[in-house]
Motif scaffolding. Structure first.
Motif, PDB file in Angstrom:
ATOM      1  N   SER A 209       0.855  -1.183   0.000  1.00 32.19           N
ATOM      2  CA  SER A 209       0.000   0.000   0.000  1.00 32.19           C
ATOM      3  C   SER A 209       0.890   1.232   0.000  1.00 32.19           C
ATOM      4  N   LEU A 210       0.267   2.408  -0.082  1.00 30.42           N
ATOM      5  CA  LEU A 210       1.028   3.657  -0.069  1.00 30.42           C
ATOM      6  C   LEU A 210       1.882   3.798   1.181  1.00 30.42           C
ATOM      7  N   THR A 211       1.414   3.197   2.299  1.00 29.33           N
ATOM      8  CA  THR A 211       2.188   3.332   3.527  1.00 29.33           C
ATOM      9  C   THR A 211       3.094   2.127   3.747  1.00 29.33           C
ATOM     10  N   GLY A 212       3.183   1.249   2.755  1.00 33.31           N
ATOM     11  CA  GLY A 212       4.163   0.178   2.815  1.00 33.31           C
ATOM     12  C   GLY A 212       3.670  -1.136   3.392  1.00 33.31           C
ATOM     13  N   ARG A 213       2.362  -1.233   3.696  1.00 31.75           N
ATOM     14  CA  ARG A 213       1.871  -2.516   4.218  1.00 31.75           C
ATOM     15  C   ARG A 213       1.533  -3.442   3.054  1.00 31.75           C
ATOM     16  N   VAL A 214       1.775  -4.740   3.247  1.00 34.71           N
ATOM     17  CA  VAL A 214       1.477  -5.691   2.179  1.00 34.71           C
ATOM     18  C   VAL A 214      -0.039  -5.883   2.099  1.00 34.71           C
ATOM     19  N   ILE A 215      -0.602  -5.684   0.905  1.00 34.08           N
ATOM     20  CA  ILE A 215      -2.058  -5.806   0.769  1.00 34.08           C
ATOM     21  C   ILE A 215      -2.476  -6.901  -0.206  1.00 34.08           C
ATOM     22  N   ALA A 216      -1.536  -7.390  -1.017  1.00 33.35           N
ATOM     23  CA  ALA A 216      -1.882  -8.434  -1.980  1.00 33.35           C
ATOM     24  C   ALA A 216      -0.591  -9.030  -2.544  1.00 33.35           C
TER      25      ALA A 216
ATOM     26  N   TYR B 244       1.622  -0.829  -8.677  1.00 32.16           N
ATOM     27  CA  TYR B 244       2.740  -1.568  -8.104  1.00 32.16           C
ATOM     28  C   TYR B 244       3.979  -0.682  -8.045  1.00 32.16           C
ATOM     29  N   GLY B 245       4.611  -0.648  -6.880  1.00 38.18           N
ATOM     30  CA  GLY B 245       5.871   0.086  -6.737  1.00 38.18           C
ATOM     31  C   GLY B 245       5.708   1.510  -6.223  1.00 38.18           C
ATOM     32  N   LEU B 246       4.470   1.979  -6.066  1.00 34.56           N
ATOM     33  CA  LEU B 246       4.250   3.374  -5.680  1.00 34.56           C
ATOM     34  C   LEU B 246       4.900   3.701  -4.334  1.00 34.56           C
ATOM     35  N   TYR B 247       4.822   2.747  -3.401  1.00 31.52           N
ATOM     36  CA  TYR B 247       5.411   2.991  -2.078  1.00 31.52           C
ATOM     37  C   TYR B 247       6.909   3.263  -2.188  1.00 31.52           C
ATOM     38  N   PHE B 248       7.574   2.551  -3.105  1.00 34.16           N
ATOM     39  CA  PHE B 248       9.024   2.701  -3.231  1.00 34.16           C
ATOM     40  C   PHE B 248       9.410   3.889  -4.114  1.00 34.16           C
ATOM     41  N   SER B 249       8.452   4.399  -4.877  1.00 24.72           N
ATOM     42  CA  SER B 249       8.836   5.396  -5.883  1.00 24.72           C
ATOM     43  C   SER B 249       8.320   6.789  -5.579  1.00 24.72           C
ATOM     44  N   ARG B 250       7.453   6.910  -4.551  1.00 23.43           N
ATOM     45  CA  ARG B 250       6.766   8.201  -4.396  1.00 23.43           C
ATOM     46  C   ARG B 250       7.720   9.376  -4.165  1.00 23.43           C
ATOM     47  N   ASN B 251       8.763   9.178  -3.366  1.00 18.04           N
ATOM     48  CA  ASN B 251       9.674  10.293  -3.124  1.00 18.04           C
ATOM     49  C   ASN B 251      10.430  10.690  -4.385  1.00 18.04           C
TER      50      ASN B 251
ATOM     51  N   LYS C 137      -5.131   9.397 -11.235  1.00 18.87           N
ATOM     52  CA  LYS C 137      -5.231  10.439 -10.198  1.00 18.87           C
ATOM     53  C   LYS C 137      -4.202  10.210  -9.088  1.00 18.87           C
ATOM     54  N   LEU C 138      -3.922   8.954  -8.821  1.00 15.45           N
ATOM     55  CA  LEU C 138      -2.916   8.610  -7.816  1.00 15.45           C
ATOM     56  C   LEU C 138      -1.546   9.156  -8.232  1.00 15.45           C
ATOM     57  N   ILE C 139      -1.206   8.966  -9.501  1.00 16.20           N
ATOM     58  CA  ILE C 139       0.070   9.489  -9.998  1.00 16.20           C
ATOM     59  C   ILE C 139       0.065  11.011  -9.945  1.00 16.20           C
ATOM     60  N   LYS C 140      -1.076  11.589 -10.294  1.00 11.68           N
ATOM     61  CA  LYS C 140      -1.181  13.049 -10.354  1.00 11.68           C
ATOM     62  C   LYS C 140      -0.958  13.699  -8.989  1.00 11.68           C
ATOM     63  N   ARG C 141      -1.199  12.938  -7.915  1.00  7.25           N
ATOM     64  CA  ARG C 141      -0.939  13.485  -6.585  1.00  7.25           C
ATOM     65  C   ARG C 141       0.543  13.798  -6.410  1.00  7.25           C
ATOM     66  N   PHE C 142       1.388  13.087  -7.180  1.00  8.21           N
ATOM     67  CA  PHE C 142       2.830  13.270  -7.026  1.00  8.21           C
ATOM     68  C   PHE C 142       3.437  14.111  -8.146  1.00  8.21           C
ATOM     69  N   THR C 143       2.936  13.942  -9.349  1.00 11.32           N
ATOM     70  CA  THR C 143       3.490  14.696 -10.481  1.00 11.32           C
ATOM     71  C   THR C 143       2.483  14.730 -11.638  1.00 11.32           C
ATOM     72  N   PRO C 144       2.489  15.833 -12.417  1.00  7.02           N
ATOM     73  CA  PRO C 144       1.588  15.892 -13.580  1.00  7.02           C
ATOM     74  C   PRO C 144       2.244  15.315 -14.842  1.00  7.02           C
ATOM     75  N   ASN C 145       3.480  14.823 -14.698  1.00  5.68           N
ATOM     76  CA  ASN C 145       4.203  14.353 -15.882  1.00  5.68           C
ATOM     77  C   ASN C 145       4.354  12.841 -15.863  1.00  5.68           C
ATOM     78  N   ILE C 146       3.996  12.215 -16.978  1.00  7.35           N
ATOM     79  CA  ILE C 146       4.064  10.757 -17.025  1.00  7.35           C
ATOM     80  C   ILE C 146       4.746  10.336 -18.323  1.00  7.35           C
ATOM     81  N   THR C 147       5.645   9.385 -18.205  1.00  4.34           N
ATOM     82  CA  THR C 147       6.303   8.854 -19.389  1.00  4.34           C
ATOM     83  C   THR C 147       6.008   7.364 -19.457  1.00  4.34           C
ATOM     84  N   ILE C 148       5.363   6.933 -20.531  1.00  2.89           N
ATOM     85  CA  ILE C 148       4.990   5.533 -20.647  1.00  2.89           C
ATOM     86  C   ILE C 148       6.060   4.784 -21.432  1.00  2.89           C
ATOM     87  N   LEU C 149       6.548   3.696 -20.854  1.00  2.00           N
ATOM     88  CA  LEU C 149       7.607   2.933 -21.510  1.00  2.00           C
ATOM     89  C   LEU C 149       7.014   1.671 -22.146  1.00  2.00           C
ATOM     90  N   PHE C 150       7.147   1.570 -23.469  1.00  2.00           N
ATOM     91  CA  PHE C 150       6.568   0.438 -24.193  1.00  2.00           C
ATOM     92  C   PHE C 150       7.654  -0.484 -24.706  1.00  2.00           C
TER      93      PHE C 150
END
Ligand code: ZN
Length: 649
Positions: A208-215, A246-253, A295-308
């Motif tokens: 989860s966002l606070t680092g607890r395992v949820i799934a 996936y990975g938001l907890y580790f990447s938010r900062n 919207k979750l991403i937007k809380r941290f940044t308005p810029n997104i780069t999609i890697l294909f």
């Protein structure tokens, strides 16, 4: 629910410079502290902490608030989570109010799922590092992917033993209930049998966002065709797929610092990027991207780069999803990896510098990328080209910002080699359709005659919000000086002058309410009403009540209003240099502010009245409005007379 008394204790104990100081380094400057803002990138520090006011404020990005707001913003905590965090720092015992049985049941159900998930994660990790099977199959797989021990530990990777019930029976023996295991999705019940969902899979816990395992996500390693390569936990009370990345907890900062988010497909893409040194990366993991995730991403940044990865079919399938991102007003770039490579494999085979360099040179703005890709197919086929234009325009039409839209039109017209005007016409058509759809939807709720189908464009409309300056100033003075007294002089029955002291908040609220004057800006109205309602109960609210208010918008506003970038140096007073401050002449300040606000409001009413007059055909109606016009003009004259008297005084 935390008791109000406890919340009060927490606010009283919290020293904003200590709470903020735990996260960033602060230097003393005058009565304040300054440091580098953690919410935006800056070279010279403009982040100020004022111990006297109990607030922080960044003059670079505008973020500001009290100690609790800081923890909420920095750690992405909820209000209660932030309160608990600070309570712990100052060793304050949290007294919680009794919860209703339903609340308790829900919280207990959630807690029990968190517990069993944490238990499972530890168990899977133990299997990976301590059992022969885990080491031989799981660990060697992760090592073959190049994951280091530190990476495996950081992402809490694991392995579920290849047996129908090793995990389930271990959990039952450890005191977990059947029901709990089934609800969490870790075990599956069929008739009388209960068995492991993830047997013989390497395990990726989802935090989860606070680092607890949820799934969990589990990947099978055997080549059995009958089994799905990846199996994920089902949705539970703590895991809602569409709201998790996936990975938001580790990447938010890193997302905050880099002001960009890389979006990849799978768990291993995220992990390999981290190991390579790029941390602002998340994965939608299997599901197609949802609005909530955006919207979750937007809380941290308005810029997104999609890697294909280099698969064109998959790329085109994702175009719809990208339109959703554009619709949120975000800036979308895309990077296409070479054929046969994906972000994971590329990160493994290259150094950080090479990876960063590749992304930098290959990232393209989405709209031009899409145009370039489709134009290749349509080159000599006019019918295809026509539908291509529609397709491109559909993406441009969802972008909320008009300036961006026109920039894209220009760019696409040059890529496609067609006239800008042709694209513009198509765009206007798409916008009109969208506008009509919205209109239809909103007019269903109240039966208004449908409006002519057109976009409201350049027609000059009177901007009601232009009293913003006056409205804001009144609210600022209310918040800053609510409890200060001003003296009005009046003659009593015997013609004797008597002095009537009145608190600023009483004066402003009574005066505006008497004249039925309301604020155009709903947030200011809310603050005004909050003052008014408290006043009715005999309470005068203060600056602190708003700075510490649970309503984030009001608290933010209060902070913005009371913080100024420049503090008077205490030296001035020391050297007895007279400094005229607002406090020296509050009565003058507040009465002139209220009057100019009223004057502005009257001007607006006069303009509204004139506009109404223009469209009237009935003569009697016209006469009424003309009379209204004269009355308003007289009021306006009187207000301005009073105002000029005050100002020249
Ligand atoms: Zn800042």
């Amino acid at each position: 629910m935390i008791k109000p008394e406890t919340i009060q204790d927490i606010f009283e104990a919290a020293r904003v410079e200590e709470v903020v100081g735990d996260f960033i380094s602060l230097r003393k400057r005058g009565v304040n502290f300054i440091g580098h803002c953690p919410f935006h990138n800056e070279k010279t520090p403009s982040f100020t902490v004022s111990p006297a006011k109990g607030i922080y404020k960044c003059f670079g990005c505008g973020k500001g608030g009290n100690a609790v707001n800081f923890v909420m913003e920095h750690e992405h905590f909820t209000y209660p989570e932030a309160l608990k965090f600070i309570a712990k720092k100052y060793s304050i015992d949290i007294e919680e109010e009794e919860q209703s049985p339903e609340q308790l049941k829900f919280i207990n159900a959630q807690e029990s799922l968190y517990h069993v998930s944490a238990f499972a994660q530890t168990n899977f990790t133990d299997n990976l590092t301590k059992t022969e099977e885990g080491k031989a199959i799981g660990l060697s797989y992760f090592k073959s992917r190049g994951f280091s021990e530190a990476t495996i530990e950081k992402f809490q990777l694991g392995y579920c033993i290849d047996n129908f019930e090793t995990f389930t029976s271990h959990a039952l023996k450890s005191g977990y209930k059947k029901d709990q295991l089934v609800k969490s999705g870790l075990s599956i019940q069929k008739e009388n049998r209960i068995y492991d969902r993830f047997r013989a899979r390497v395990m990726f816990p989802i935090q989860s966002l606070t680092g607890r395992v949820i799934a969990f996500g589990g990947r099978i390693l055997s080549a059995e065709k009958s089994k799905a390569k990846y199996v994920n936990s089902p949705e539970t009370e703590i895991y809602n797929k569409s709201k998790v990345l996936y990975g938001l907890y580790f990447s938010r900062n890193a997302m905050l610092q880099k002001d960009n988010c890389y979006l990849v497909e799978g768990y291993t893409d995220v992990i390999s990027f981290h190991q390579c040194g790029i941390e602002n990366v998340v994965a939608s993991s299997g599901t197609s991207l949802t609005t909530e995730q955006i919207k979750l991403i937007k809380r941290f940044t308005p810029n997104i780069t999609i890697l294909f990865d280099g698969d064109e079919a998959g790329l085109k399938a994702s175009f719809r999803g990208i339109d959703m991102i554009l619709e949120e007003g975000m800036n979308v770039k895309v990077v296409l990896f070479p054929d046969g490579e994906d972000p994971d494999s590329y990160a493994r085979a290259h150094s950080l510098v090479e990876l960063e360099d590749f992304i930098k040179t290959n990232s393209k703005d989405f709209i031009s990328f899409k145009t370039n890709l489709l134009i290749k197919e349509a080159e000599s086929d006019p019918i295809k080209k026509a539908s291509l234009i529609k397709e491109i325009v559909r993406s441009i039409a969802v972008i909320p910002d008009g300036i961006f839209r026109s920039v894209y039109v220009r760019e696409c017209s040059s890529i496609m080699n067609i006239q800008e005007q042709a694209l513009m016409n198509e765009l206007n058509r798409a916008l009109r359709n969208k506008y009509n759809d919205n209109l239809k939807r909103s007019s269903q709720s109240f039966s208004k005659p449908s409006e002519p189908a057109a976009i409201p464009e350049t027609e000059e409309k009177f901007d009601l919000s232009n009293a913003e300056g006056q409205e804001r100033e009144i609210i600022r003075q209310l918040i800053a000086y609510a409890n200060e007294e001003i003296i009005f002089e009046e003659e009593d029955d015997r013609k004797q002058v008597i002095e009537i002291p009145i608190k600023i908040s009483e004066f402003v609220i009574h005066d505006l309410r008497n004249d039925d004057i309301t604020f155009f800006n709903p947030l200011y109205q809310k603050v005004f009403d909050t003052f008014g309602n408290a006043l009715e109960k005999g309470v005068i609210l203060t600056e602190n009540d708003f700075i510490q208010h649970e309503d984030k918008d009001m608290a933010k506003l209060a902070v913005d209003l009371v913080s100024t970038p420049y503090e008077l140096s205490t030296n001035w007073e020391k050297h007895k240099i007279p400094v005229r401050t607002e406090l020296d002449n509050l009565k003058h300040l507040i009465t002139s502010t209220v009057l100019s606000f009223k004057s502005k409001k009257i001007d607006q009413m006069i303009l509204d009245n004139q506009n109404e007059l223009k469209v009237l055909t009935d003569d009697e109606d016209k006469i009424i409005l003309v009379q209204k016009h004269i009355t308003l003009k007289n009021i306006s004259k009187e207000i301005n007379r009073q105002l000029s008297r005050i100002i020249t005084k």
